[in-house]
Design a protein around this motif. Structure first.
Motif, PDB file in Angstrom:
ATOM      1  N   PRO A   1       0.844  -1.208   0.000  1.00 60.09           N
ATOM      2  CA  PRO A   1       0.000   0.000   0.000  1.00 60.09           C
ATOM      3  C   PRO A   1       0.876   1.255   0.000  1.00 60.09           C
ATOM      4  O   PRO A   1       1.682   1.457   0.905  1.00 60.09           O
ATOM      5  N   VAL A   2       0.745   2.078  -1.036  1.00 54.72           N
ATOM      6  CA  VAL A   2       1.577   3.274  -1.199  1.00 54.72           C
ATOM      7  C   VAL A   2       0.778   4.504  -0.793  1.00 54.72           C
ATOM      8  O   VAL A   2      -0.358   4.683  -1.220  1.00 54.72           O
ATOM      9  N   THR A   3       1.388   5.347   0.030  1.00 57.90           N
ATOM     10  CA  THR A   3       0.738   6.576   0.477  1.00 57.90           C
ATOM     11  C   THR A   3       0.867   7.658  -0.581  1.00 57.90           C
ATOM     12  O   THR A   3       1.967   7.932  -1.072  1.00 57.90           O
ATOM     13  N   GLU A   4      -0.240   8.255  -0.935  1.00 59.35           N
ATOM     14  CA  GLU A   4      -0.235   9.355  -1.888  1.00 59.35           C
ATOM     15  C   GLU A   4      -0.035  10.672  -1.129  1.00 59.35           C
ATOM     16  O   GLU A   4      -0.795  10.998  -0.210  1.00 59.35           O
ATOM     17  N   ALA A   5       1.018  11.414  -1.486  1.00 59.09           N
ATOM     18  CA  ALA A   5       1.314  12.676  -0.809  1.00 59.09           C
ATOM     19  C   ALA A   5       2.167  13.544  -1.717  1.00 59.09           C
ATOM     20  O   ALA A   5       3.045  13.026  -2.418  1.00 59.09           O
ATOM     21  N   PRO A   6       1.921  14.849  -1.727  1.00 61.76           N
ATOM     22  CA  PRO A   6       2.707  15.739  -2.604  1.00 61.76           C
ATOM     23  C   PRO A   6       4.157  15.854  -2.143  1.00 61.76           C
ATOM     24  O   PRO A   6       4.440  15.826  -0.947  1.00 61.76           O
ATOM     25  N   VAL A   7       5.053  15.980  -3.105  1.00 57.52           N
ATOM     26  CA  VAL A   7       6.455  16.229  -2.772  1.00 57.52           C
ATOM     27  C   VAL A   7       6.539  17.567  -2.037  1.00 57.52           C
ATOM     28  O   VAL A   7       5.945  18.549  -2.470  1.00 57.52           O
ATOM     29  N   PRO A   8       7.227  17.638  -0.918  1.00 58.95           N
ATOM     30  CA  PRO A   8       7.337  18.908  -0.182  1.00 58.95           C
ATOM     31  C   PRO A   8       7.905  20.018  -1.061  1.00 58.95           C
ATOM     32  O   PRO A   8       8.733  19.774  -1.950  1.00 58.95           O
ATOM     33  N   ASN A   9       7.460  21.211  -0.804  1.00 58.69           N
ATOM     34  CA  ASN A   9       7.920  22.374  -1.579  1.00 58.69           C
ATOM     35  C   ASN A   9       9.436  22.519  -1.506  1.00 58.69           C
ATOM     36  O   ASN A   9      10.052  22.317  -0.460  1.00 58.69           O
ATOM     37  N   GLY A  10       9.998  22.891  -2.633  1.00 59.82           N
ATOM     38  CA  GLY A  10      11.429  23.178  -2.677  1.00 59.82           C
ATOM     39  C   GLY A  10      12.319  21.976  -2.862  1.00 59.82           C
ATOM     40  O   GLY A  10      13.542  22.120  -2.981  1.00 59.82           O
ATOM     41  N   MET A  11      11.721  20.771  -2.920  1.00 58.78           N
ATOM     42  CA  MET A  11      12.541  19.570  -3.064  1.00 58.78           C
ATOM     43  C   MET A  11      12.887  19.324  -4.533  1.00 58.78           C
ATOM     44  O   MET A  11      12.024  19.374  -5.408  1.00 58.78           O
ATOM     45  N   LEU A  12      14.179  19.057  -4.806  1.00 57.51           N
ATOM     46  CA  LEU A  12      14.646  18.727  -6.142  1.00 57.51           C
ATOM     47  C   LEU A  12      14.785  17.223  -6.293  1.00 57.51           C
ATOM     48  O   LEU A  12      14.859  16.485  -5.311  1.00 57.51           O
ATOM     49  N   ASP A  13      14.830  16.752  -7.533  1.00 55.63           N
ATOM     50  CA  ASP A  13      15.123  15.338  -7.767  1.00 55.63           C
ATOM     51  C   ASP A  13      16.481  15.003  -7.184  1.00 55.63           C
ATOM     52  O   ASP A  13      17.451  15.752  -7.336  1.00 55.63           O
ATOM     53  N   GLY A  14      16.572  13.863  -6.501  1.00 56.39           N
ATOM     54  CA  GLY A  14      17.833  13.447  -5.905  1.00 56.39           C
ATOM     55  C   GLY A  14      17.843  13.668  -4.408  1.00 56.39           C
ATOM     56  O   GLY A  14      16.818  13.532  -3.719  1.00 56.39           O
ATOM     57  N   ILE A  15      19.003  14.035  -3.891  1.00 59.73           N
ATOM     58  CA  ILE A  15      19.208  14.209  -2.453  1.00 59.73           C
ATOM     59  C   ILE A  15      18.946  15.663  -2.068  1.00 59.73           C
ATOM     60  O   ILE A  15      19.500  16.586  -2.667  1.00 59.73           O
ATOM     61  N   ASN A  16      18.120  15.848  -1.038  1.00 53.70           N
ATOM     62  CA  ASN A  16      17.874  17.172  -0.480  1.00 53.70           C
ATOM     63  C   ASN A  16      18.247  17.145   0.993  1.00 53.70           C
ATOM     64  O   ASN A  16      17.552  16.537   1.811  1.00 53.70           O
ATOM     65  N   LEU A  17      19.391  17.757   1.324  1.00 47.69           N
ATOM     66  CA  LEU A  17      19.813  17.810   2.717  1.00 47.69           C
ATOM     67  C   LEU A  17      18.959  18.814   3.486  1.00 47.69           C
ATOM     68  O   LEU A  17      18.486  19.810   2.923  1.00 47.69           O
TER      69      LEU A  17
END
Length: 849
Positions: free
Chosen positions: A139-155
């Motif tokens: 079961p996969v949770t549907e949720a928007p990507v948080p604002n400001g996040m880029l593809d890849g690693i976001n520290l």
């Protein structure tokens, strides 16, 4: 072939014709590890491999660990246990129970290919990977990507124990992150959320240890393990063992036994790099003197640190830009780099990110630009975005599937290598934008040289060179878009295309945003004409006519042609001089001394033409190993990308060092004098006699140096040339101590020996001597001086030169520190000292009052 043999892949421009594409059928199509299955291969011809029997080569993955089937045998001698049955209809079959055949349980997937008993020469099919059993969809949770996040690693800038990972994965159902933080096992706590509107999966990792080498992969749809496409450092289960501690100190160990394929290195809490040089002046585009180099073949340590230690050498030559052949992560370790797998990761074979930044910082301290060769025409099978959508079920072979958001199934141009990016796709454009901007932001890169831009069209086929070489509007448009991406980050960014196509198409890029002071530069290959000149071949066909170096001949208003006599892709001038040089009587270009001398005249007619210029490494020392030189000393096209001898000992050869010295003077002359910015110049290089001439005029009314006339004899016999000076009066031989020439008749012939040249200026020019101090801490005092000066070091020789470069006097001996040297005979002026000791030679200015 999948498995270990992947590491020996070396990029080459020639394609191996032995591999065949095979159709595989499995009965039943869905099976468990303890069920009997039959694999059938068809649609190929073993006779192409010179055999009638074929064998299965196989591997499997369990708990993320890949290993070969126990009865594979050797690649050159397959085990008879895996010989397939000839069905008599062009197909071959083999049946087995997977857990028994592979000798292990808990199988996640099985992989296989078919091959000749001896698979050398690529006598094999593509890879095929099949998942065991039915996929259980969590079961996969549907949720928007948080604002400001880029593809890849976001520290997380506020919490070093957290990081957010974002993966673009349209048409995929679920994704797990596997890593050292969950023992590389599927765990619902590490199941990524899904943002269907953006076709992305994401997760915030918590509980991370700052300044610790965390590692992770994605498990996509329960079957394909991939590193992050936007990794900045990847670890490799085979190649990393060959990277030494000197090049990459404290390289983390690959998690062997826990997973397979590349993994992403994730670190939080590291201190920011402190840039030492934050204000620097990089050259104007027209002033660029670019030094193209391959780290692997430039220094035996093949590292950023080693290059940094060589910067004195390049700076003294006059280089103001370094162009590195690709340094983003590529397959294997030793490569030209045109086989990219992770476009945002730095290849570890050259050193650490910190070492790369230190190199760039030092270059900027010297006002030297750093340009990267980037490869966005294609990616290898290791690229995660290729593996996620291909017909080998996540393997490295096969071809892209029809639903790939990034790659064409078949290349849409005639220069196909590896897997061809589809640049009409928004996903590809986003990938290019994200990765190119990263290099500018993270490393302060000053420019890109874009490899193989002809491949960026979607309009052609692999067999239609006429289409690929002609004007393509879609290619023009997308490359303008990519230029915009770079200028969005750095408005002064150098952009260079290796296109070598129609003048119409290149002109459109040259003029793009030119009214804003931008515009794109183009690689301009003059190797053929210059090499014909140095070899001494001239005829009415114009084979030695290099006047195309004049940008005005292309109807350009600005000098945007990065012209070169040599590049990584061209045969070396000196090699051809020595192998094919012309001769007349006792004058023979194949003679080493003669050939080396002719490199000087080539430089005189190259660096003096207005516009950006490029040198290939060691061309300034007359490097004479063929581009196709093999490690065993033979010459073979298959060795094109093989390691080449590194000959720093050439510096000790006076005849080779003389080329360096002359080129250094020519470069200093062009960068110092305003006249080399003029648009009022002519290049007369077409004479069948080999006599050539360049004339420049500075139309600025305040100019001191108004005219330059360059004459040279590329022929094989002494000849006289009409200089056609622009005016009568006194002229000065600028590279020969400003020796005066009184001109009463502008057409009075001047005699030149073969290989001889003259650079005459209408006024005197003083070339500066750059200070450098390998002795370390060398000090001259007092300075300014009157009658004497002292040196604070033990030295063996002190030479004093005047402002024209003429030797005034020298002192030789074993001189103790603080010895007094007499200068009472010197007139007030600026002088240059060359100071030699057992550890090296330094240059310093001395002012006499």
């Amino acid at each position: 072939m999948h498995k270990i043999l992947l590491f020996i892949f070396v990029f080459t421009t020639s394609l191996v014709a032995q591999q065949q594409t095979v159709t595989f059928d499995i009965d039943p199509s869905s099976f468990a590890e303890d069920e009997m299955i039959t694999i059938t291969a068809s649609g190929f011809n073993p006779a192409v491999w010179g055999v009638t029997d074929v064998y299965l080569w196989a591997w499997s993955t369990a708990s993320g660990v890949e290993q070969d089937a126990p009865n594979n045998g050797e690649w050159t001698n397959s085990d008879e246990a895996q010989k397939m049955t000839n069905n008599g209809n062009g197909s071959y079959s083999i049946s087995f129970v997977p857990k028994d055949f592979y000798g292990r349980t808990g199988l996640e997937s099985i992989g296989f290919l078919v091959k000749a008993k001896n698979g050398d020469g690529d006598k094999k099919s593509q890879d095929n990977v099949v998942t065991i059993g039915a996929i259980v969809i969590p079961p996969v949770t549907e949720a928007p990507v948080p604002n400001g996040m880029l593809d890849g690693i976001n520290l997380n800038p506020n919490d070093n124990t957290k990081a957010t990972l974002v993966l673009y994965a349209p048409l995929k159902t679920f994704v797990y992150v596997l890593g050292d933080f969950n023992n590389w096992e599927k765990n619902d706590n590490y199941l990524l959320k899904k943002d269907s509107a953006k076709n992305r999966f994401w997760i915030e990792l918590t509980g991370l240890t700052p300044k610790f080498d965390h590692m992770y992969q994605y498990l996509v749809d329960g079957a394909i393990r991939v590193a992050d496409p936007y990794s900045t450092t990847i670890l490799d289960d085979f190649n990393d063992q060959f990277i030494d501690d000197v090049t990459y100190p404290d390289l983390p160990d690959y998690p062997s036994g826990s997973t397979s394929h590349a993994v992403t290195l994730l670190r939080t809490g590291d201190d920011d790099f402190i840039w030492q040089t934050n204000s620097y002046d990089l050259p104007e585009k027209t002033d660029l003197v670019i030094y193209e180099l391959l780290l692997r073949d430039f220094d035996g340590l093949h590292s950023f640190d080693a290059l940094k230690a060589r910067l004195d050498y390049l700076e003294e030559l006059g280089v103001n830009a370094i162009e590195l052949m690709p340094v983003s992560e590529f397959d294997g370790n030793e490569s030209w780099g045109y086989n990219p797998s992770f476009h945002m990761a730095l290849d570890k074979y050259y050193g650490t990110p910190k070492a790369f930044k230190q190199l760039i910082d030092e270059c900027h301290k010297r006002n030297i630009a750093v340009i990267l060769d980037v490869v966005y025409n294609h990616a290898t099978g290791q690229n995660p975005y290729y593996r996620m959508w291909n017909d080998s079920n996540g393997g490295y072979g096969g071809q892209a599937s029809a639903d790939s958001p990034f790659f064409n199934r078949v290349a849409t141009h005639s220069y196909s290598v590896f897997n061809d990016f589809n640049h009409s796709k928004q996903a590809t454009r986003d990938y290019v934008k994200r990765t190119t901007q990263y290099w500018i932001d993270e490393y302060r890169i000053d420019g890109f040289r874009w490899d193989l831009t002809k491949g960026f069209t979607q309009n052609c086929t692999p067999s239609d060179e006429g289409c690929t070489g002609s004007y393509q509007a879609d290619r023009v448009a997308v490359l303008k878009t990519y230029a915009d991406y770079q200028w969005d980050v750095d408005t002064d960014f150098y952009i260079i295309f290796e296109h070598l196509g129609t003048n119409t198409e290149e002109t459109e890029w040259v003029n793009y945003r030119l009214n804003e002071g931008k515009g794109i530069m183009m690689w301009s290959n003059l190797s053929g004409a210059y090499n014909e000149s140095t070899m001494g071949y001239h005829d009415s066909s114009g084979k030695s006519d290099f006047s195309w170096i004049d940008y005005k001949n292309r109807n350009w208003t600005v000098p945007s042609n990065v012209a070169y006599m040599e590049s990584h892709d061209e045969e070396r001038l000196m090699y051809k001089n020595l192998e094919f040089g012309n001769s007349n009587g006792g004058y023979n270009v194949k003679d080493v001394s003669t050939a080396l001398t002719r490199e000087k005249i080539a430089g005189a007619f190259y660096f003096t033409v207005p516009g950006p210029r490029m040198i290939w490494q060691f061309g300034e020392l007359g490097y004479d190993y063929s581009i196709n030189y093999c490690p065993n000393g033979s010459i073979n096209n298959n060795c094109r990308v093989s390691n080449k001898p590194i000959r720093w000992d050439y510096l000790d050869d006076p005849e080779r060092k003389a080329i360096y010295d002359v080129w250094a003077k020519l470069i200093k002359l062009r960068l110092q004098e305003q006249i080399f910015q003029t648009g009022n110049f002519t290049v007369d290089a077409g004479a069948s006699t080999g006599l050539k001439k360049i004339q420049l005029t500075d139309d600025d009314g305040n100019a001191v140096l108004k005219h330059i006339t360059i004459i040279g004899n590329f022929g094989l016999t002494p000849q006289s040339i009409n200089p056609e000076f622009q005016k009568t009066g006194t002229w000065f031989d600028l590279l020969n101590d400003n020796v005066e020439l009184n001109v009463s008749n502008v057409n009075q012939p001047i005699s030149l020996q073969p290989g001889e040249f003259r650079i005459y200026g209408s006024s005197m020019v003083v070339l500066p001597v750059q200070e450098y101090d390998p002795l370390g801490g060398l000090n001259i005092y007092p300075n300014p001086a009157t009658n004497t000066f002292r040196i604070n070091k033990n030295v063996k020789k002190v030479e004093i030169f005047d402002h024209t470069g003429r030797l005034i006097t020298k002192y030789s001996g074993d001189f103790y520190p603080d010895k007094e040297y007499d200068t009472s005979f010197l007139k007030p002026s600026i002088y240059f000292l060359r100071i030699s000791s057992e550890v090296g030679t330094s240059s310093k200015r001395l002012i006499i009052e």
